[in-house]
Enzyme design. Structure first.
Site, short mmCIF file in Angstrom:
data_model
loop_
_atom_site.label_atom_id
_atom_site.label_comp_id
_atom_site.label_asym_id
_atom_site.label_seq_id
_atom_site.Cartn_x
_atom_site.Cartn_y
_atom_site.Cartn_z
N LYS A 257 49.43 9.40 30.50
CA LYS A 257 49.62 9.94 31.85
C LYS A 257 48.32 9.78 32.64
CE LYS A 257 50.09 14.36 34.37
NZ LYS A 257 50.45 15.79 34.30
N ASP A 262 46.02 15.74 40.75
CA ASP A 262 47.29 16.46 40.81
C ASP A 262 47.15 17.71 41.67
OD1 ASP A 262 49.77 17.58 40.42
OD2 ASP A 262 49.43 18.14 38.31
N LYS A 269 49.55 23.49 44.19
CA LYS A 269 48.86 24.40 43.28
C LYS A 269 47.97 25.35 44.07
CE LYS A 269 48.46 21.21 39.34
NZ LYS A 269 49.18 22.01 38.35
N ASP A 280 43.53 15.06 35.32
CA ASP A 280 44.94 14.96 34.94
C ASP A 280 45.31 13.52 34.53
OD1 ASP A 280 47.29 16.29 34.44
OD2 ASP A 280 48.09 15.99 36.45
N ASP A 339 55.31 19.58 41.18
CA ASP A 339 54.14 19.71 40.31
C ASP A 339 54.47 19.30 38.86
OD1 ASP A 339 51.55 20.24 39.62
OD2 ASP A 339 51.76 22.44 39.64
N GLU A 341 55.07 16.48 37.76
CA GLU A 341 55.06 15.05 38.10
C GLU A 341 54.75 14.15 36.90
OE1 GLU A 341 52.48 16.92 38.29
OE2 GLU A 341 51.01 15.64 37.29
N ARG A 343 55.85 14.07 33.84
CA ARG A 343 57.05 13.55 33.16
C ARG A 343 57.76 12.50 34.01
NH1 ARG A 343 59.18 19.65 32.84
NH2 ARG A 343 56.92 19.92 32.93
#
Ligand code: BES
Ligand code: MN
Ligand code: ZN
Length: 492
Positions: A257, A262, A269, A280, A339, A341, A343
């Site tokens: 990933k 993010d 967030k 991230d 959020d 995201e 996956r």
């Protein structure tokens, strides 16, 4: 850090480290020093309550002719079965001396009859622990500046140079990962991530393939594009291929990933701590570092490392909660929470990887859920797998390298929680079991016959305090794990 191996102690100034097992007779181990120095060392070790615990250090200054020399006694403990012992010892010595004013450290192993591998581990530990990224610090005070430049390991066996070559490739990989993780998101975004990897692997024989937005659109990667559409930074999918097996056997596929920042997107967030989301992309960072390590030591295996890179931003063009996107697999996804995201980008990368390479083994790494940190803290990454053998192999590689993983469950009851009333699946379930439902989401994109493992490394990429092999900051988690997993299972 320059690491070298020698038969004799060098000339000139240096700090001297003498490792000691619990049962060693101190006066014998210090046989090369004069009487006064030995007595001073023994007394001051006692005064510091030095009991030779593994990687404990006691410090003394002795005089040798007209110079004062820093002498470090370093404990080895009493257990000879601790694979990580010598790395810890190297790390502890480097931590002690890094900004001490000393420029050179000599570790004297003479008389300990260690293996070359153990000496190489000391060097590895020292170099790994010394890694820092000071390029943005223009006002570092003199005293805060690192001074230690070189470690010379004396009196180890012949195999040392060969052993060192392997570990220095691993170090290069870990350094690349830490660099990518440490860099802020205005410097490392999808396009620059790819370029950084290209530069780091130039000349190693790794093939690069890069998909841009157009390619993604043609392939139908609606989930990945949905995440990226709120950012000015275009997404990329980077595939790095290493063909070291010398045959055409199917590659092991690693997927990371790579959300270069993010914000959460429209499901934004909270501000406090959001800067942490520059890392991230730690899964992609680990995959890139592992490819650097694997290619650097010319591993006899076929491995493909895929980094799926995008930035998750809120914007007029950003996707909304409730949007439905169509993934490359054809499955439709209701985006409950923008959020969640990771996956979304991973599912398309996994589908592409499986169609492209038809692998038997697929391992993904991702800073996927905050819930993972609630479950396991910063000690273990969670591993989710549809294959006990694969989970076992990764667990063993974790124990051997210190990049530990702990098995977590999957199952139909969790999977059902991700059903959507409007689409095939939703990207976010209830609050409970958040790491498990994230994994079951990914599992829906694993194709028939593929042995798959998902590592949720959210708690492992960054450390707020120094560890044995890292300063606070980027740990380089996952590189040693993947390198070892490949070495132990796919190279004959
Ligand atoms: N990147 C985060 C997960 C994360 C959080 C990693 C903290 C490291 C530290 C991920 O994209 C995320 O936001 N996950 C959500 C999922 C939720 C919306 C279902 C989370 O964990 O809250
Ligand atoms: Mn997120
Ligand atoms: Zn994320």
């Amino acid at each position: 850090m320059k690491i070298s191996f020698a038969a004799q102690r060098p000339e000139g100034s240096y700090a001297l480290a003498m490792p000691l097992w619990s049962e060693d007779v101190l006066m014998d181990r210090l046989g090369s020093l004069d009487e006064t120095a030995r007595t001073l060392a023994a007394r001051s070790a006692e005064a510091q309550r030095f009991e030779r615990d593994a990687a404990a250090v006691a410090e003394t200054f002795i005089s040798e002719g007209d110079r004062v020399r820093r002498l470090l006694l370093v404990g080895l403990g009493g257990r000879r079965d601790d694979e990580a012992l010598f790395e810890k010892v190297g790390g502890a010595l480097a931590a002690k001396l890094l900004t001490s004013g000393e420029m050179r450290l000599v570790v004297d192993l003479t008389g300990l009859s260690l293996r070359g591998a153990d000496a190489a581990r000391i060097g590895f530990g020292a170099a790994a622990r010394s890694w820092r990224y000071d390029i943005y610090r223009t006002k570092l005070s003199r005293k805060a500046k690192p001074t230690l430049e070189e470690v010379v390991i004396v009196g180890a066996g012949d195999a040392t140079e060969v052993e060192w070559a392997r570990r220095s490739a691993l170090l290069e990989g870990i350094s690349l990962t830490r660099e990518l993780v440490t860099e802020p998101a205005n410097i490392i975004y999808p396009v620059s991530f790819v370029e950084r990897c290209r530069a780091a692997m130039e000349g190693l024989g790794v093939d690069f393939e890069v998909l841009d937005e157009n390619a993604m659109r043609q392939l139908g990667m609606g989930a990945l594009l949905g995440v990226a559409q709120g950012s000015e930074q275009p997404p990329r999918l980077l595939a790095m291929r290493w063909n070291g097996a010398g045959d055409t056997s199917k590659p092991i596929v690693l997927v990371g990933k790579g959300i270069t920042f993010d914000t959460g997107g429209i499901s934004i967030k909270p501000a406090a701590g959001m800067e942490a989301m520059k890392w991230d992309m730690g899964g992609a960072g680990a995959v890139a570092g592992a490819m650097r390590a694997i290619a650097g030591r010319k591993a006899k295996a076929n491995v493909v490392g895929i980094c799926v890179l995008a930035e998750n931003m809120p914007d007029g063009k950003a996707q909304r909660p409730g949007d439905v996107v169509t993934s490359m697999s054809g499955q439709t996804i209701e985006v409950i929470n923008t959020d969640a995201e990771g996956r979304l980008v991973l599912c398309d990368a996994m589908t592409w990887a499986q169609r492209q390479y038809r692998p038997d083994y697929l391992v993904d790494l991702a800073t996927l859920t905050g819930a993972m940190i609630i479950s396991l803290g910063h000690e273990y990454a969670g591993i989710f797998s549809n294959d006990d053998g694969l989970a076992e192999r990764l667990t063993r590689a974790g124990l051997a390298t210190g990049d530990k993983v702990w098995r977590m469950p999957l199952g139909e009851v969790y999977d059902k929680l991700m059903d959507s009333p409007i689409a095939d699946i939703k990207n976010s379930g209830p609050r409970e079991a958040g790491s498990i439902t994230a994994a079951t989401f990914l599992q829906r994109f694993v194709e028939e016959g593929v042995k798959w493992a998902h590592l949720d490394i959210a708690g492992m990429v960054w450390s707020d305090k120094p560890g044995t092999l890292w300063d606070k900051g980027a740990t380089g988690y996952g590189v040693a794990l993947l390198d070892r997993f490949i070495a132990d299972n796919f190279e004959s």
